[in-house]
Every structure is written in C-alpha cells, then in structure tokens.
Scaffold this motif. Structure first.
Motif, PDB file in Angstrom:
ATOM      1  N   ASN A   1       0.821  -1.215   0.000  1.00 42.11           N
ATOM      2  CA  ASN A   1       0.000   0.000   0.000  1.00 42.11           C
ATOM      3  C   ASN A   1       0.855   1.266   0.000  1.00 42.11           C
ATOM      4  N   ALA A   2       2.117   1.140  -0.402  1.00 44.70           N
ATOM      5  CA  ALA A   2       2.996   2.309  -0.486  1.00 44.70           C
ATOM      6  C   ALA A   2       2.461   3.294  -1.529  1.00 44.70           C
ATOM      7  N   PRO A   3       2.751   4.593  -1.368  1.00 41.68           N
ATOM      8  CA  PRO A   3       2.267   5.583  -2.360  1.00 41.68           C
ATOM      9  C   PRO A   3       2.861   5.324  -3.747  1.00 41.68           C
ATOM     10  N   TYR A   4       2.021   4.945  -4.681  1.00 37.08           N
ATOM     11  CA  TYR A   4       2.477   4.658  -6.047  1.00 37.08           C
ATOM     12  C   TYR A   4       2.356   5.928  -6.889  1.00 37.08           C
ATOM     13  N   LEU A   5       3.098   6.958  -6.487  1.00 37.76           N
ATOM     14  CA  LEU A   5       3.045   8.229  -7.188  1.00 37.76           C
ATOM     15  C   LEU A   5       4.030   8.255  -8.337  1.00 37.76           C
ATOM     16  N   SER A   6       3.677   8.986  -9.373  1.00 43.78           N
ATOM     17  CA  SER A   6       4.570   9.181 -10.513  1.00 43.78           C
ATOM     18  C   SER A   6       4.355  10.589 -11.055  1.00 43.78           C
ATOM     19  N   ILE A   7       5.455  11.295 -11.297  1.00 38.25           N
ATOM     20  CA  ILE A   7       5.381  12.661 -11.841  1.00 38.25           C
ATOM     21  C   ILE A   7       5.444  12.559 -13.358  1.00 38.25           C
ATOM     22  N   ARG A   8       4.362  12.866 -14.015  1.00 34.10           N
ATOM     23  CA  ARG A   8       4.343  12.814 -15.477  1.00 34.10           C
ATOM     24  C   ARG A   8       5.140  13.945 -16.111  1.00 34.10           C
ATOM     25  N   ASP A   9       5.083  15.105 -15.501  1.00 32.28           N
ATOM     26  CA  ASP A   9       5.780  16.270 -16.071  1.00 32.28           C
ATOM     27  C   ASP A   9       6.198  17.188 -14.931  1.00 32.28           C
ATOM     28  N   LEU A  10       7.484  17.532 -14.895  1.00 35.57           N
ATOM     29  CA  LEU A  10       7.997  18.469 -13.895  1.00 35.57           C
ATOM     30  C   LEU A  10       8.724  19.581 -14.631  1.00 35.57           C
ATOM     31  N   ASP A  11       8.212  20.793 -14.515  1.00 32.39           N
ATOM     32  CA  ASP A  11       8.815  21.970 -15.142  1.00 32.39           C
ATOM     33  C   ASP A  11       9.461  22.796 -14.031  1.00 32.39           C
ATOM     34  N   ARG A  12      10.790  22.835 -14.032  1.00 32.82           N
ATOM     35  CA  ARG A  12      11.550  23.519 -12.978  1.00 32.82           C
ATOM     36  C   ARG A  12      12.148  24.798 -13.550  1.00 32.82           C
ATOM     37  N   LYS A  13      11.758  25.933 -12.988  1.00 33.72           N
ATOM     38  CA  LYS A  13      12.231  27.230 -13.461  1.00 33.72           C
ATOM     39  C   LYS A  13      13.139  27.846 -12.404  1.00 33.72           C
TER      40      LYS A  13
ATOM     41  N   MET B   1      23.625  24.102  -9.141  1.00 34.81           N
ATOM     42  CA  MET B   1      22.334  23.797  -8.522  1.00 34.81           C
ATOM     43  C   MET B   1      21.895  22.398  -8.936  1.00 34.81           C
ATOM     44  N   ARG B   2      20.896  21.884  -8.240  1.00 35.92           N
ATOM     45  CA  ARG B   2      20.363  20.570  -8.568  1.00 35.92           C
ATOM     46  C   ARG B   2      19.474  20.630  -9.807  1.00 35.92           C
ATOM     47  N   ALA B   3      19.630  19.612 -10.644  1.00 35.71           N
ATOM     48  CA  ALA B   3      18.773  19.536 -11.825  1.00 35.71           C
ATOM     49  C   ALA B   3      17.355  19.153 -11.422  1.00 35.71           C
ATOM     50  N   VAL B   4      17.223  18.263 -10.450  1.00 39.13           N
ATOM     51  CA  VAL B   4      15.912  17.887  -9.926  1.00 39.13           C
ATOM     52  C   VAL B   4      16.054  17.772  -8.417  1.00 39.13           C
ATOM     53  N   ASP B   5      15.007  18.129  -7.697  1.00 45.50           N
ATOM     54  CA  ASP B   5      15.051  18.122  -6.243  1.00 45.50           C
ATOM     55  C   ASP B   5      14.180  17.002  -5.693  1.00 45.50           C
ATOM     56  N   HIS B   6      14.183  16.864  -4.367  1.00 47.89           N
ATOM     57  CA  HIS B   6      13.418  15.816  -3.696  1.00 47.89           C
ATOM     58  C   HIS B   6      11.948  16.243  -3.602  1.00 47.89           C
ATOM     59  N   VAL B   7      11.104  15.621  -4.416  1.00 46.90           N
ATOM     60  CA  VAL B   7       9.676  15.941  -4.392  1.00 46.90           C
ATOM     61  C   VAL B   7       8.940  15.037  -3.414  1.00 46.90           C
ATOM     62  N   TYR B   8       9.257  13.738  -3.427  1.00 41.35           N
ATOM     63  CA  TYR B   8       8.710  12.785  -2.453  1.00 41.35           C
ATOM     64  C   TYR B   8       9.646  11.581  -2.395  1.00 41.35           C
ATOM     65  N   ASP B   9       9.499  10.766  -1.387  1.00 37.93           N
ATOM     66  CA  ASP B   9      10.373   9.616  -1.210  1.00 37.93           C
ATOM     67  C   ASP B   9      10.202   8.628  -2.363  1.00 37.93           C
ATOM     68  N   ASP B  10      11.335   8.074  -2.824  1.00 37.10           N
ATOM     69  CA  ASP B  10      11.338   7.104  -3.936  1.00 37.10           C
ATOM     70  C   ASP B  10      10.586   7.654  -5.138  1.00 37.10           C
ATOM     71  N   GLN B  11      10.929   8.860  -5.524  1.00 39.72           N
ATOM     72  CA  GLN B  11      10.213   9.540  -6.593  1.00 39.72           C
ATOM     73  C   GLN B  11      10.571   8.968  -7.959  1.00 39.72           C
ATOM     74  N   HIS B  12       9.649   9.158  -8.897  1.00 40.16           N
ATOM     75  CA  HIS B  12       9.860   8.787 -10.299  1.00 40.16           C
ATOM     76  C   HIS B  12       9.349   9.931 -11.156  1.00 40.16           C
ATOM     77  N   VAL B  13      10.247  10.549 -11.914  1.00 40.67           N
ATOM     78  CA  VAL B  13       9.902  11.674 -12.789  1.00 40.67           C
ATOM     79  C   VAL B  13       9.974  11.181 -14.230  1.00 40.67           C
ATOM     80  N   GLN B  14       8.824  11.105 -14.880  1.00 40.12           N
ATOM     81  CA  GLN B  14       8.806  10.622 -16.258  1.00 40.12           C
ATOM     82  C   GLN B  14       9.430  11.631 -17.222  1.00 40.12           C
ATOM     83  N   LYS B  15       9.162  12.916 -17.000  1.00 43.62           N
ATOM     84  CA  LYS B  15       9.690  13.957 -17.887  1.00 43.62           C
ATOM     85  C   LYS B  15      10.086  15.172 -17.066  1.00 43.62           C
ATOM     86  N   LEU B  16      11.327  15.623 -17.242  1.00 41.55           N
ATOM     87  CA  LEU B  16      11.833  16.790 -16.522  1.00 41.55           C
ATOM     88  C   LEU B  16      12.267  17.861 -17.517  1.00 41.55           C
TER      89      LEU B  16
END
Length: 460
Positions: free
Chosen positions: A212-224, A345-360
């Motif tokens: 029952n772990a959070p099965y989150l996935s980031i489809r699109d992350l736009d970092r400005k 600087m970091r290209a991607v940051d910590h959004v949530y534990d065990d994160q998966h970013v499909q598109k950055l």
C-alpha cells in the motif's frame, strides 16, 4: 605496401571491436549476492560480484546483464569497486552473439590481471516494474502488486555460487515462485544459494504481494530557476502528478473516508513530504484554485520539509497539478571570478520519497546581458535552443537555457554546473531606466504646469 598496412590496421580494429562487443571467456563469477528491495513502487536492486580472471592476460572490463523487460525500464545504473571508487558504466551495449537481454559494460578501476580477483558492487534502480494486480480495486480494498524477474542473476559468465534476497513491504504474500532452496521469514525471502549456474541461465521469479505504499509518478515536472545578481535565486516547480497504482473501482465515498481514513482509503495518498534547501524562504504551494492551506512546513538545520496535502486524497488513476516555489540567497549557488560566473544547482530536487519523474524540463533564466553560456550536466540531458525571457525593465531579453531528461529517480538528484560571462555595468541599466523615466515624468509635469493652454486673453 600501403595496402598491406591499411589491411593490417583494419584487421586490428575489427579484432578490438570484436573483443569489446564479445563476452570474455576468461572471467568467472565466483560469488554473486543480490538484494531486491520491493518495499515501494521503485525496485532497488544491488549486486555484489566476486570476479576472477582465469585467463592468461588482463581484462579491462566485464559485462553486466539484465532481463530485457527490466532493461527497458532501467532508470539508474552505478558501480563501485571494493574500495568504493566509482567505475565507468557504458549502458545499453551490443553484445555478440546477440541475445534477448540488456547489457552494460563496466570498466575495472585497472585491468584485472590474470589469476586476480576483484569485488564489484552494482546498483540498479528500476521504476514501474512492480505493477498492480488486480488493476482496479474498491475504495477500502488493499492494493496487491506483482513482480516478475529471474531466480538466477543473469550473467554472460558462469557462476560458482549465487544468492538472492527479496525484501517486501509486509509479510502478506498471495503467491510466490519457489525454486529450492528458498526460505521465507516475515517480509524477507531468500533464494539460494544456487551452485554452478550456467551463463545466461533463466528461471522465472514471480511474486504477488500486498503493498500500500504511495504509487506516485510525476508525469511532467517543469523547474524554473531565475537568477538575479541582486542577491536572489527564485525557484518554481510546476508538477503534474498521478497515482499510478490500482485504479479506483466504483465511486468515492466521502462519508466512509471521514469516518475512518486509514481503513477506507488504504491505498490512497493523503500527503507526501517535499524537501527544500535549508535557506529556502517565501515558500508557497498552490494549484489552479489558489493557495492550499493544508500544507505544513518544518524548518530544520539542514533542510526545510514541506508536508504537502492535496485538496483531495489521491486514489489510483487520480491526478493533481500544483506549483511550489521559494527563494534562496544567490551567494550559496553562484560564484564569481571577475566577469565569469558559475552556477551550481540541482537539476531535480526531492519531491517525495522514492520519486519517479517521467519527464523533466529545467529552464534557467539568466540576467540580461549574460553571454558565452556553457552547461555541464551530471548525466545525459538534452539541451534545447536558447530563448529569451522578458520581464520588468528588460530591453533585449534575458537568456534562457533549457535542459530536458526522462525517467529520473532519487539517484538523479545531482548538481549541474552552468557558467557564463556578465558585465557588471549592465546592472546599472535598470536603475538608470527608472531614473530616466521619473526625470521625464517630472519634466512633463513642470512643462504642463508652467504653460498656459487657455484660449482666453489675459485681463489687464
């Protein structure tokens, strides 16, 4: 004579290519220990190889293999030697004779001499390889997932002994494959040791268990990231997120959820933790409607934790779209060497534990007048064409550097380096524009007050 020399060089090049793409028969896996962590939706697999060179000449590298369906989902692959030094990894190489597997070439720190042994540790991170089964569940049902792999550690070399341990989220296992010897202890399963395993041996490993772990996935992350030489770096992230677990079957009952959230929404995501830099200030969390006040922020010595709670619980297949932003002082990330500037600087940051970013997508907005821009990335990122961004008091636009990458996980939280040249006198441009505008305004007012535009003659 020249033809003979050319022919000899071609033969030598072909021989080198064949050795690079072929499998060395001199290497033997004396022992392999594999650990598979399946506590979350992202599979973390670590391997420890004890390799011996049984040949008569040194070998510069060895081949690491994965099942083809794991190789297609592979996000991160890293290797170290017995002294914890990083080793060069060349991913997705072609191997002759070809086989239905994914190969990577890992170079030893120094060529492995004849008769010598070495220990190599390999870490692989594979998202989206643990799939929900069944694909749909009701609001109060537990989430069951399925993992498919190989009882044996896939390798192009023969193996004397190998052991695999699997760690699950809990002890509730619906079914599992059992290639003896196998031992089950609560949420841990041990397969092996298996002796005298042939090269590229395969036997399906399957697990069906509760998670029952959070099965989150980031489809699109736009970092400005917007750089100001007046002492500030502004960061804003626009995130499209989806719950990639078992989809909700039927309607959502708010009443049952309010009565007992833990029981009525076991597989739903109620909140998650985002980690920001320790110096982050002016933090905000918004969506299309406006500010989301259900979040909480905790300031620590080395970080700022933002507990993000969406407006509604996220069930399987549900999505959310939101913005987070903050400011940090520029002196922590921007270095100056005369007219040269270096941003780290970091290209991607910590959004949530065990994160998966499909598109950055990372967009770095530099000060107006920046030139000779160069970027160094910690891993492969596609750099788009340079564009311009206009904001208050800009005249010819601010340069924008765009970077893009796909299929990123926690291990990709690394720094990129951007260097550019900037003439500090350009910083006077905006104050002078303000002063000039005010001067013209006052001049117009003075002229308007002192001139008489009346058509009536003045009385004596």
């Amino acid at each position: 004579m020249m033809r003979e020399q050319l022919f000899a060089l071609l033969l030598l090049a072909a021989g080198c290519l064949a050795r690079n793409n072929g499998v060395s028969s001199n290497l033997v896996n004396r022992e392999i220990t594999r650990h598979i962590d399946l506590k979350t939706q992202v599979a973390h697999i670590s391997y420890e190889y004890v390799i011996e060179n049984t040949g008569s000449s040194a070998v510069p590298n060895f081949l690491f293999a994965l099942e083809s369906h794991h190789g297609k989902q592979l996000s991160f692959l890293g290797a170290t030697d017995d002294e914890k030094n990083s080793l060069k990894v060349t991913e997705n190489v072609e191997v002759q004779p070809s086989s239905n597997a994914y190969f990577a070439r890992i170079a030893f720190a120094s060529p492995l001499a004849a008769g010598a042994k070495t220990t190599v540790t390999v870490s692989a991170v594979i998202p989206a390889i643990v799939t929900p089964f069944p694909a749909e569940i009701t609001q109060s049902e537990k989430q069951l997932v399925r993992y498919s792999g190989n009882h044996y550690v896939l390798s192009p070399y023969a193996t004397d002994s190998q052991t695999t341990s699997v760690e699950l989220a809990n002890k509730n296992v619906e079914s599992m494959s059992r290639l003896q010897p196998v031992n089950v202890n609560e949420a841990k399963i041990k397969y092996g040791p298996y002796e005298n395993v042939a090269a590229m041996a395969s036997d399906e490993l399957s697990l069906h268990y509760e998670n029952n772990a959070p099965y989150l996935s980031i489809r699109d992350l736009d970092r400005k990231i917007e750089i100001s030489h007046w002492g500030n770096v502004a960061v804003e992230e626009t995130i499209d997120m989806v719950h990639a677990g078992a989809k909700l079957k039927g309607s959502f009952s708010r009443l049952d959820f309010q009565r007992n959230p833990a029981q009525a929404a076991q597989a739903a995501v109620l909140h998650f933790k985002t980690i920001l830099p320790a110096t982050a200030r002016d933090v905000y969390y918004r969506d299309e409607i406006g500010n989301i006040s259900t979040s909480h922020m905790l300031e620590k010595e080395d970080s700022v934790e933002l507990d993000i709670r969406p407006r509604f619980p996220l069930f399987g297949g549900w999505k959310t779209h939101y913005y987070t932003g903050y400011n940090v002082p520029s002196h922590e990330y921007l270095e100056r060497y005369g007219s040269q500037y270096r941003l780290t600087m970091r290209a991607v940051d910590h959004v949530y534990d065990d994160q998966h970013v499909q598109k950055l997508t990372v967009r770095v907005i530099l000060p107006e007048g920046a030139k000779n821009i160069k970027v160094e990335t910690p891993y492969t990122m596609e750099q788009g064409p340079q564009t311009l961004h206009y904001t208050y008091l800009d005249t010819f636009g601010r340069p924008v550097v765009t970077l893009a990458a796909n299929n990123l996980v926690q291990d990709h939280i690394q720094d990129f380096v951007l260097t550019y040249e900037f003439d500090s006198t350009i910083m006077l441009q905006e104050p002078l524009l303000v002063v000039g505008a005010l001067y013209l305004l006052f001049l117009v007012v003075i002229v308007y007050v002192r001139l008489d535009f009346s058509l009536k003659p003045k009385q004596a």
